[in-house]
Design a protein around this motif. Structure first.
Motif, mmCIF file in Angstrom:
data_model
loop_
_atom_site.group_PDB
_atom_site.id
_atom_site.type_symbol
_atom_site.label_atom_id
_atom_site.label_comp_id
_atom_site.label_asym_id
_atom_site.label_seq_id
_atom_site.Cartn_x
_atom_site.Cartn_y
_atom_site.Cartn_z
ATOM 1 N N SER A 1 1.055 -1.274 0.108
ATOM 2 C CA SER A 1 -0.039 -0.022 0.108
ATOM 3 C C SER A 1 1.061 1.380 0.321
ATOM 4 O O SER A 1 2.289 0.870 -0.002
ATOM 5 N N ARG A 2 0.574 2.405 0.214
ATOM 6 C CA ARG A 2 0.865 3.631 -0.452
ATOM 7 C C ARG A 2 1.650 3.921 0.973
ATOM 8 O O ARG A 2 3.375 3.967 1.150
ATOM 9 N N GLN A 3 1.242 3.597 2.146
ATOM 10 C CA GLN A 3 1.947 3.887 3.456
ATOM 11 C C GLN A 3 3.204 3.053 3.878
ATOM 12 O O GLN A 3 4.530 3.138 4.264
ATOM 13 N N GLU A 4 2.851 1.426 3.070
ATOM 14 C CA GLU A 4 3.957 0.623 3.370
ATOM 15 C C GLU A 4 5.599 0.761 2.280
ATOM 16 O O GLU A 4 6.580 1.120 2.680
ATOM 17 N N SER A 5 4.767 1.662 1.194
ATOM 18 C CA SER A 5 6.097 1.563 0.227
ATOM 19 C C SER A 5 6.779 2.684 0.988
ATOM 20 O O SER A 5 7.892 3.046 0.650
ATOM 21 N N LEU A 6 5.935 4.228 1.543
ATOM 22 C CA LEU A 6 6.531 4.950 1.728
ATOM 23 C C LEU A 6 7.785 4.501 2.712
ATOM 24 O O LEU A 6 8.635 4.763 3.098
ATOM 25 N N ALA A 7 7.324 3.500 3.741
ATOM 26 C CA ALA A 7 8.092 2.732 5.002
ATOM 27 C C ALA A 7 8.815 2.206 4.568
ATOM 28 O O ALA A 7 10.318 2.409 4.379
ATOM 29 N N LYS A 8 8.640 1.269 3.137
ATOM 30 C CA LYS A 8 10.039 0.412 2.276
ATOM 31 C C LYS A 8 10.738 0.918 1.898
ATOM 32 O O LYS A 8 12.399 0.464 2.113
ATOM 33 N N LEU A 9 10.483 2.163 0.894
ATOM 34 C CA LEU A 9 11.809 2.843 0.491
ATOM 35 C C LEU A 9 12.518 3.595 1.081
ATOM 36 O O LEU A 9 14.132 3.956 0.885
ATOM 37 N N LYS A 10 12.479 3.565 2.698
ATOM 38 C CA LYS A 10 14.001 3.807 3.620
ATOM 39 C C LYS A 10 14.976 3.257 3.342
ATOM 40 O O LYS A 10 15.486 3.480 3.169
ATOM 41 N N ASP A 11 14.608 1.754 3.881
ATOM 42 C CA ASP A 11 15.700 0.727 3.611
ATOM 43 C C ASP A 11 15.991 0.711 2.239
ATOM 44 O O ASP A 11 17.540 -0.030 2.051
ATOM 45 N N ALA A 12 15.752 1.572 1.197
ATOM 46 C CA ALA A 12 16.456 1.686 -0.593
ATOM 47 C C ALA A 12 17.515 2.381 -0.509
ATOM 48 O O ALA A 12 18.154 3.085 0.362
ATOM 49 N N THR A 13 19.226 1.706 -0.759
ATOM 50 C CA THR A 13 20.105 2.150 -0.614
ATOM 51 C C THR A 13 21.295 2.449 -2.253
ATOM 52 O O THR A 13 21.712 3.216 -2.348
ATOM 53 N N GLN A 14 20.035 1.954 -2.930
ATOM 54 C CA GLN A 14 20.581 2.338 -4.889
ATOM 55 C C GLN A 14 19.531 1.670 -5.642
ATOM 56 O O GLN A 14 19.232 1.495 -5.049
ATOM 57 N N VAL A 15 19.663 2.614 -6.843
ATOM 58 C CA VAL A 15 19.228 2.584 -7.918
ATOM 59 C C VAL A 15 19.776 1.219 -8.866
ATOM 60 O O VAL A 15 21.550 1.695 -8.934
ATOM 61 N N VAL A 16 18.894 1.005 -9.508
ATOM 62 C CA VAL A 16 19.860 -0.437 -9.989
ATOM 63 C C VAL A 16 18.869 -0.366 -11.506
ATOM 64 O O VAL A 16 17.862 -0.206 -11.329
ATOM 65 N N GLU A 17 19.819 -0.163 -12.582
ATOM 66 C CA GLU A 17 19.401 -0.332 -14.231
ATOM 67 C C GLU A 17 19.777 -1.354 -14.164
ATOM 68 O O GLU A 17 21.027 -1.022 -14.936
ATOM 69 N N GLY A 18 18.807 -1.809 -15.083
ATOM 70 C CA GLY A 18 19.604 -3.326 -16.279
ATOM 71 C C GLY A 18 20.099 -4.295 -15.074
ATOM 72 O O GLY A 18 20.136 -4.283 -13.796
ATOM 73 N N ALA A 19 20.568 -4.832 -15.174
ATOM 74 C CA ALA A 19 21.446 -6.371 -15.412
ATOM 75 C C ALA A 19 22.617 -7.055 -14.698
ATOM 76 O O ALA A 19 22.919 -6.475 -15.774
ATOM 77 N N ASN A 20 23.445 -6.681 -13.578
ATOM 78 C CA ASN A 20 24.743 -7.931 -14.207
ATOM 79 C C ASN A 20 25.007 -8.801 -13.566
ATOM 80 O O ASN A 20 24.017 -9.105 -12.432
ATOM 81 N N LEU A 21 26.202 -9.178 -13.175
ATOM 82 C CA LEU A 21 26.805 -10.094 -12.232
ATOM 83 C C LEU A 21 26.201 -9.605 -10.573
ATOM 84 O O LEU A 21 26.529 -10.685 -9.536
ATOM 85 N N ILE A 22 26.647 -8.261 -10.144
ATOM 86 C CA ILE A 22 26.226 -7.800 -8.951
ATOM 87 C C ILE A 22 25.221 -7.287 -8.534
ATOM 88 O O ILE A 22 24.399 -7.930 -8.217
ATOM 89 N N HIS A 23 23.795 -6.904 -9.559
ATOM 90 C CA HIS A 23 23.326 -6.325 -9.217
ATOM 91 C C HIS A 23 21.588 -6.943 -10.411
ATOM 92 O O HIS A 23 22.690 -6.536 -11.549
ATOM 93 N N ASN A 24 20.599 -6.427 -10.060
ATOM 94 C CA ASN A 24 19.535 -7.094 -11.184
ATOM 95 C C ASN A 24 18.254 -6.572 -10.521
ATOM 96 O O ASN A 24 17.533 -6.796 -9.954
ATOM 97 N N GLU A 25 17.750 -5.652 -11.818
ATOM 98 C CA GLU A 25 16.541 -4.892 -11.745
ATOM 99 C C GLU A 25 15.667 -6.045 -11.580
ATOM 100 O O GLU A 25 14.425 -5.255 -10.884
ATOM 101 N N TYR A 26 15.491 -7.559 -11.817
ATOM 102 C CA TYR A 26 14.588 -8.150 -12.384
ATOM 103 C C TYR A 26 13.970 -8.533 -10.895
ATOM 104 O O TYR A 26 13.229 -9.307 -11.031
ATOM 105 N N GLY A 27 14.692 -9.000 -10.325
ATOM 106 C CA GLY A 27 14.883 -9.650 -8.714
ATOM 107 C C GLY A 27 15.491 -10.270 -8.150
ATOM 108 O O GLY A 27 16.885 -9.618 -8.419
ATOM 109 N N SER A 28 15.815 -11.269 -7.970
ATOM 110 C CA SER A 28 17.505 -12.046 -7.224
ATOM 111 C C SER A 28 18.567 -11.855 -8.193
ATOM 112 O O SER A 28 18.282 -12.106 -9.406
#
Lengths: 127, 324
Positions: free
Chosen positions: B227-254
């Motif tokens: 929900s919007r409330q949960e989303s705002l709370a969850k966004l506080k955990d974010a540390t970085q932006v990910v675009e695309g996928a490589n061996l270290i970061h993957n915007e699609y998930g795991s």
């Protein structure tokens, strides 16, 4: 080099006149199977995704079984194992099947165990 | 009765001097190689299964990852991989036809069928390269949390995924890319995302109809929408932006999904590539008449086995990466 070809597929249900016809017949069959897989993968019928058999969705069972069917016809007709001696065929087919079944069994069980540890153990990873 | 017994004596089949399996040395070695290579591939696929079962509740949904078709815009899951599968099976067919023509010693037919096989293989490798490029480039973008989890964005009104560019706010901040020449040590920062985390967060707060989607799969088999409330709370955990996928970061998930995707399809693609090279060598040998002089086209049959094996592996990769 086996020059004689066995021209029957589906246990003798379909018999082709020559080897070239058999190849095209197998291609048509493989294409149909792939098309069925893709259609099921796009539409995902509720009946197949909601029901489970031995812990796996029916849809996934269908995919895996159809894959094995395709693998059988590729190996038997394209790699002409059908025309080889049965001793060669068994050596080639049963050795990997046994080893792969064993590997799948131990690794998937271990993975499920780790999943439960992550879920119930005093361990936080989803943050 | 066996047709290979050459002597009239009561010698056993395995006594030597005949071929109990009725296969030549070269063909048998090709089969042994194929069996061992099949075990290598199954090792990879099973370890993929291992990681997937380990994170069964958060694994990416393949239909949402591979949705593009070249030259077409829109959402077409599976279509392009199905096309690739068909191309590979088709080139397998031309290979069998080449082997068949070889048995009948029809040189020109073998040449044309081999040519078609090579073209099919090249189309497949090209498609796979495109598939990789699309995957690496990414789609919508996401943010990553401290624990390495991915948070994706959804438009609450349409229910469709929202790209970072749809809502991010350009902030008057100066973000200078760190380059090797600037550093004390020889390090640069590599890829720079098109929005900074602050811009994404500010944009998210300013756009009320954007929600966050977590990796967790709910009972309907879909990713959980907060929900919007949960989303705002969850966004506080974010540390970085990910675009695309490589061996270290993957915007699609795991990130393991991306690792296994690169590794398994890469290993398979390399097999196809070397198959094409071997096919080309054999193709020129046929043109030069090597097998005509040798009296048989068994070499075509042997590369044929390898080529079909590559097709066989793809059938399994297709199932376990794209379908299941």
């Amino acid at each position: 080099m086996a020059h004689e070809h066995k021209l029957e597929i589906f246990r003798g249900l379909v018999k082709f006149k020559n080897n070239i016809q058999k190849i095209w017949g197998v291609l048509i069959f493989l294409s149909i199977v792939t098309a069925v897989e893709v259609v099921l993968g796009i539409f995902k019928p509720e009946v197949l995704t909601q029901n489970y058999f031995i812990g796996m969705k029916l849809l996934n069972w269908i995919f895996i079984i159809l894959t094995l069917v395709k693998a059988y016809y590729i190996a038997w007709d394209f790699m002409h194992l059908r025309d080889e001696r049965s001793s060669l065929r068994r050596a080639i087919v049963w050795t990997p099947i046994f080893l792969i079944c064993y590997l799948v069994f131990i690794l998937l069980f271990e993975a499920d165990y780790i999943y439960n540890i992550f879920k119930d153990g005093f361990l936080s990873w989803n943050f | 009765m066996s047709t290979t017994v050459t002597t009239g004596t009561e010698e056993s089949v395995w006594g030597g001097g005949n071929q109990p399996l009725n296969a030549s040395y070269g063909k048998m070695m090709m089969w042994f190689f194929i069996v061992s290579d099949a075990l290598t591939f199954s090792g990879f696929l099973v370890s993929y299964g291992f990681s997937r079962f380990k994170f069964i509740e958060t694994w990416p949904i393949a239909d949402e990852v591979f949705t593009h078709v070249p030259f077409f815009h829109g959402n077409y899951p599976m279509i392009y991989v199905a096309f690739m599968t068909f191309i590979l099976i088709m080139s397998s067919v031309t290979m069998v036809l080449a082997v068949d023509a070889g048995h009948k010693m029809k040189k020109n037919k073998v040449i044309w069928y081999m040519f078609a096989t090579i073209i099919g293989g090249a189309i497949f490798v090209g498609s796979q390269a495109w598939e990789w490029a699309t995957f690496i480039k990414g789609d919508y973008g996401a943010v990553e949390t401290k624990g390495g989890r991915i948070l994706q964005f959804v438009d609450a009104e349409t229910g469709e995924r929202a790209a970072l560019a749809d809502f991010s706010k350009a902030l008057p901040e100066d973000r200078i890319k760190h380059e090797k020449s600037e550093g004390v040590w020889f390090m640069d920062e590599g890829f720079k995302t098109s929005f900074s985390l602050n811009e994404v967060v500010a944009g998210f707060k300013a756009t009320p109809n954007i929600l966050i989607r977590t990796e967790t799969i709910n009972e309907e088999g879909e990713k959980t929408l907060l929900s919007r409330q949960e989303s705002l709370a969850k966004l506080k955990d974010a540390t970085q932006v990910v675009e695309g996928a490589n061996l270290i970061h993957n915007e699609y998930g795991s990130r393991l999904f991306a690792d296994f995707f690169f590794f398994i399809t890469g290993f398979h693609g390399f097999h196809v590539f070397s198959g094409v090279l071997i096919n080309i060598i054999i193709f020129f040998n046929i043109i030069l008449g090597t097998y005509e002089r040798r009296g048989h086209y068994e070499m075509v049959e042997k590369v044929g086995l390898y080529w079909h094996f590559v097709d066989l592996v793809w059938v399994f990769v297709f199932t376990f990466f794209y379908l299941v």
